[in-house]
Enzyme design. Sequence first.
Site, PDB file in Angstrom:
ATOM      1  N   SER A   1      -8.204  -2.075   5.289  1.00 49.37           N
ATOM      2  CA  SER A   1      -6.911  -2.674   4.935  1.00 49.37           C
ATOM      3  C   SER A   1      -6.911  -4.196   4.883  1.00 49.37           C
ATOM      4  O   SER A   1      -5.897  -4.794   4.513  1.00 49.37           O
ATOM      5  CB  SER A   1      -5.829  -2.206   5.911  1.00 49.37           C
ATOM      6  OG  SER A   1      -5.454  -0.882   5.617  1.00 49.37           O
TER       7      SER A   1
ATOM      8  N   LYS B   1      -5.615  -5.863   1.793  1.00 52.65           N
ATOM      9  CA  LYS B   1      -4.215  -6.204   1.524  1.00 52.65           C
ATOM     10  C   LYS B   1      -3.958  -7.708   1.547  1.00 52.65           C
ATOM     11  O   LYS B   1      -2.896  -8.157   1.099  1.00 52.65           O
ATOM     12  CB  LYS B   1      -3.315  -5.469   2.524  1.00 52.65           C
ATOM     13  CG  LYS B   1      -3.300  -3.967   2.266  1.00 52.65           C
ATOM     14  CD  LYS B   1      -2.737  -3.162   3.415  1.00 52.65           C
ATOM     15  CE  LYS B   1      -2.813  -1.667   3.076  1.00 52.65           C
ATOM     16  NZ  LYS B   1      -2.780  -0.823   4.255  1.00 52.65           N
TER      17      LYS B   1
ATOM     18  N   SER C   1       0.803  -2.495   7.622  1.00 54.05           N
ATOM     19  CA  SER C   1      -0.317  -2.039   6.802  1.00 54.05           C
ATOM     20  C   SER C   1       0.063  -0.833   5.949  1.00 54.05           C
ATOM     21  O   SER C   1      -0.728   0.100   5.765  1.00 54.05           O
ATOM     22  CB  SER C   1      -1.530  -1.703   7.683  1.00 54.05           C
ATOM     23  OG  SER C   1      -2.719  -1.743   6.927  1.00 54.05           O
TER      24      SER C   1
ATOM     25  N   LYS D   1      -4.905 -10.056   9.387  1.00 50.68           N
ATOM     26  CA  LYS D   1      -4.904  -8.635   9.014  1.00 50.68           C
ATOM     27  C   LYS D   1      -5.974  -7.844   9.745  1.00 50.68           C
ATOM     28  O   LYS D   1      -7.108  -8.302   9.901  1.00 50.68           O
ATOM     29  CB  LYS D   1      -5.126  -8.496   7.499  1.00 50.68           C
ATOM     30  CG  LYS D   1      -4.826  -7.107   6.975  1.00 50.68           C
ATOM     31  CD  LYS D   1      -3.355  -6.800   6.996  1.00 50.68           C
ATOM     32  CE  LYS D   1      -3.038  -5.348   6.713  1.00 50.68           C
ATOM     33  NZ  LYS D   1      -3.388  -4.442   7.826  1.00 50.68           N
TER      34      LYS D   1
END
Length: 369
Positions: A56, A59, A111, A215
């Site tokens: 993720s 992202k 997320s 993140k």
Amino acid sequence: MKKNIFILLLTIILFISSYSFGQKPNISAQSAILMDKESGRILIEYNPYIRLPMASTTKIMTALIALERGNINDKIEIKKHYVGVEGSSIYLYEGEIISLEDLLYGLMLRSGNDAAIAIADYIGGNIEQFVFMMNQKAKIIGANNTNFVNPHGLHDDNHYTTAYDLALITKEAMNIEKFTEIVKSKMWKAHREKNNLFYNKNNTLWEYEGGDGVKIGYTIRAGRCLVSSATRNGRTIIAIVLNDRNWFNDCYNLLDYGFENFRNYVIFDRGQCLREIAVINGRKDFVSVVIKNLFTYPLKEEELDKVKIYIDLPNEILAPIEKNQVIGKARVYLDGVLIHEEDIISKEAVAKLGFFESLIKTINTKDKN
């Protein structure tokens, strides 16, 4: 026009942050990097160029494209195929109207894979076009060993990056004020009736002094992936670990190493005056030249005598001269490697002498001789 090239040895430099020696940290990541955000200097690295899945942390690029191309106040209607995406979710439902801003907070704090699909389809017109935008942006910023096939990071063998590329992408994203504001938020209340509280999953915000978040990511194939950032005394450092079972502690150790072992030195300041240059056929005999922009760079103490500044300027210049006209270049080398090039500009304008003014000046000069 004659040119004069001379060298300035770096002897006295202003500094901004604290300093102490530290050992290179031992970490368990398959790949990792520590990068100074402002300069882009790599402070420490561990296999930073091997291609790996990044889960993720994908992202970060999704948010970057959305913020560059979208309006956070846009209202997006949720379509059926946005709903029920595998993995992390903010539980979008068909027919819901939600702002791009709320989707971005859901994307980066919770997320949400469904948020990633909604953003990509809205911004790109379809998922494929958005992925094309992601890959195009990666190439523009130099992330040449990255390939995206989706906006969320669910595993695909052709979806990969490197720690170095991910640092470049993060650095680019953090230049956007709204991106930094989002990833630094510990909580966001979305403008929707249910499932409207998004709590940030990134422990960096709570556990590390000056933590900016950024993140986290995890899939079975990618392992634990983390992009962490911290800012102290106006200096921001980005730490990245890929496939790391000790992801948070390893990032903290990397950040500690960066803050403890490097000072942020002012190499030259904006508007710093270098010298005067003779002007030919001008209403002034000389023009002052100055450095165009501030340049700071993180250095270890033992590196100071390895820094050299080369100033490339002409001995004289022909009028007319505009204010802020580029006159020469300042080049900074660390241990023989070019690390920065900066314009040297005129501090003021100098008009050209008219015909009669030039004639009178020539006569006066001859008389004096």
